[in-house]
Motif scaffolding. Structure first.
Motif, PDB file in Angstrom:
ATOM      1  N   VAL A 290      21.286   4.431  48.130  1.00  0.00           N
ATOM      2  CA  VAL A 290      20.464   5.504  47.564  1.00  0.00           C
ATOM      3  C   VAL A 290      19.007   5.045  47.510  1.00  0.00           C
ATOM      4  O   VAL A 290      18.727   3.904  47.115  1.00  0.00           O
ATOM      5  N   THR A 291      18.123   5.933  47.912  1.00  0.00           N
ATOM      6  CA  THR A 291      16.684   5.659  47.831  1.00  0.00           C
ATOM      7  C   THR A 291      16.093   6.399  46.640  1.00  0.00           C
ATOM      8  O   THR A 291      16.307   7.609  46.488  1.00  0.00           O
ATOM      9  N   VAL A 292      15.359   5.668  45.793  1.00  0.00           N
ATOM     10  CA  VAL A 292      14.691   6.248  44.630  1.00  0.00           C
ATOM     11  C   VAL A 292      13.190   6.202  44.898  1.00  0.00           C
ATOM     12  O   VAL A 292      12.629   5.122  45.135  1.00  0.00           O
ATOM     13  N   SER A 293      12.556   7.346  44.876  1.00  0.00           N
ATOM     14  CA  SER A 293      11.130   7.455  45.177  1.00  0.00           C
ATOM     15  C   SER A 293      10.351   7.844  43.926  1.00  0.00           C
ATOM     16  O   SER A 293      10.787   8.706  43.154  1.00  0.00           O
ATOM     17  N   VAL A 294       9.186   7.215  43.754  1.00  0.00           N
ATOM     18  CA  VAL A 294       8.332   7.474  42.602  1.00  0.00           C
ATOM     19  C   VAL A 294       6.901   7.658  43.100  1.00  0.00           C
ATOM     20  O   VAL A 294       6.418   6.861  43.920  1.00  0.00           O
ATOM     21  N   GLY A 295       6.207   8.697  42.626  1.00  0.00           N
ATOM     22  CA  GLY A 295       4.814   8.899  42.968  1.00  0.00           C
ATOM     23  C   GLY A 295       3.906   8.042  42.088  1.00  0.00           C
ATOM     24  O   GLY A 295       4.357   7.281  41.227  1.00  0.00           O
ATOM     25  N   GLU A 296       2.606   8.163  42.287  1.00  0.00           N
ATOM     26  CA  GLU A 296       1.637   7.397  41.492  1.00  0.00           C
ATOM     27  C   GLU A 296       1.720   7.805  40.022  1.00  0.00           C
ATOM     28  O   GLU A 296       1.877   8.978  39.700  1.00  0.00           O
ATOM     29  N   ASN A 297       1.622   6.814  39.150  1.00  0.00           N
ATOM     30  CA  ASN A 297       1.646   7.077  37.712  1.00  0.00           C
ATOM     31  C   ASN A 297       0.319   7.725  37.304  1.00  0.00           C
ATOM     32  O   ASN A 297      -0.746   7.115  37.450  1.00  0.00           O
TER      33      ASN A 297
ATOM     34  N   ASN B 221      15.453   1.001  47.312  1.00  0.00           N
ATOM     35  CA  ASN B 221      16.858   1.282  47.596  1.00  0.00           C
ATOM     36  C   ASN B 221      17.769   0.475  46.674  1.00  0.00           C
ATOM     37  O   ASN B 221      17.429  -0.635  46.249  1.00  0.00           O
ATOM     38  N   PHE B 222      18.917   1.025  46.381  1.00  0.00           N
ATOM     39  CA  PHE B 222      19.985   0.268  45.733  1.00  0.00           C
ATOM     40  C   PHE B 222      21.317   0.746  46.291  1.00  0.00           C
ATOM     41  O   PHE B 222      21.415   1.835  46.865  1.00  0.00           O
ATOM     42  N   SER B 223      22.340  -0.079  46.111  1.00  0.00           N
ATOM     43  CA  SER B 223      23.657   0.208  46.696  1.00  0.00           C
ATOM     44  C   SER B 223      24.679   0.537  45.617  1.00  0.00           C
ATOM     45  O   SER B 223      24.705  -0.088  44.551  1.00  0.00           O
ATOM     46  N   ILE B 224      25.497   1.525  45.915  1.00  0.00           N
ATOM     47  CA  ILE B 224      26.635   1.893  45.072  1.00  0.00           C
ATOM     48  C   ILE B 224      27.910   1.461  45.791  1.00  0.00           C
ATOM     49  O   ILE B 224      28.081   1.717  46.986  1.00  0.00           O
TER      50      ILE B 224
END
Length: 230
Positions: A177-184, A147-150
């Motif tokens: 805002v939540t940023v999601s990333v799958g396995e590389n 997560n990060f904040s705006i």
């Protein structure tokens, strides 16, 4: 004798005419419709600034009067009185995204209602603000959510690398805002830039970095995971 008779008839006719109010000098006007002697005048249109304002207008009247309003955002002082008086119309900051309107109804004596239309302009634009509380997001090879904040007072949009997904891609004002990333899936680090844009401010760039995988998923048995979608 005939002359005397005619003379008496003439006198009798004059008496009847006077009794009935006839003739140019009669008082027949008292039997006509009564016209109100009340009067009241007031400014029909008032405009207030969007950041909030008080404005005075005058009532000219020779009768008692009352004021009613159809909106809560406006204040009238006083709302009743008698005769000539100064009225103060007040409003706080217009927090809507458009002009707003109110109608005052002024009733005085036996007169029909007078209407006053009050218009408040939009508030002046604030200095645009757009900032984020991170400059980079780092993920392990297996991915995950961060997560990060705006902080903002304007509309904004976000774009990110295709291997990321966002809980929101646009908004207004401050948000998390939540940023999601799958396995590389690759045996090498991958990185990209997430861009936050807003009108009247510089773009914000946030680096998104993910560690390399021990095993390339393009090999047989590899698992090309995709980030979760929202």
């Amino acid at each position: 004798m005939k002359r005397l008779y005619n003379y008496l008839n003439l006198i009798l006719g004059c008496v009847i005419l006077i009794a009935c109010g006839g003739g140019d000098g009669g008082g027949g006007g008292d039997d006509g419709p009564q016209v109100s002697k009340d009067y009241l005048s007031i400014t029909p249109n008032v405009q207030l600034l969007g950041d909030g304002e008080s404005k005075e207008i005058s009532i000219s009247a020779n009768c008692s009067w009352t004021i009613t309003k159809d909106a809560d955002w406006i204040t009238i002082n006083p709302m009743s009185g008698n005769g000539n008086q100064t009225i103060t119309i007040s409003a706080g900051k217009n927090t809507t995204n458009a002009e707003r309107f109110a109608v005052l109804s002024v009733k005085g004596g036996s007169l029909p209602e007078r209407k006053v239309t009050v218009t408040q302009l939009m508030a002046s634009a604030e200095n645009p603000v757009l900032s984020a509380d991170v400059s980079s997001l780092n993920y392990e090879k297996k991915g995950g959510n961060k997560n990060f904040s705006i902080t903002s007072n304007i509309n904004w949009t976000i774009t990110c690398p295709e291997w990321c997904s966002l809980s929101m891609t646009s908004g207004k004002g401050s948000a998390t805002v939540t940023v999601s990333v799958g396995e590389n899936p690759k045996a090498e680090q991958r990185s990209g830039q997430m861009i936050i844009s807003g009108e009247g401010v510089d773009d914000i760039s946030i680096s998104v970095i993910q560690d390399a995988n021990d095993k390339d998923s393009d090999e047989p048995g590899g698992d090309d995971n995709q980030p979760p979608s929202y």
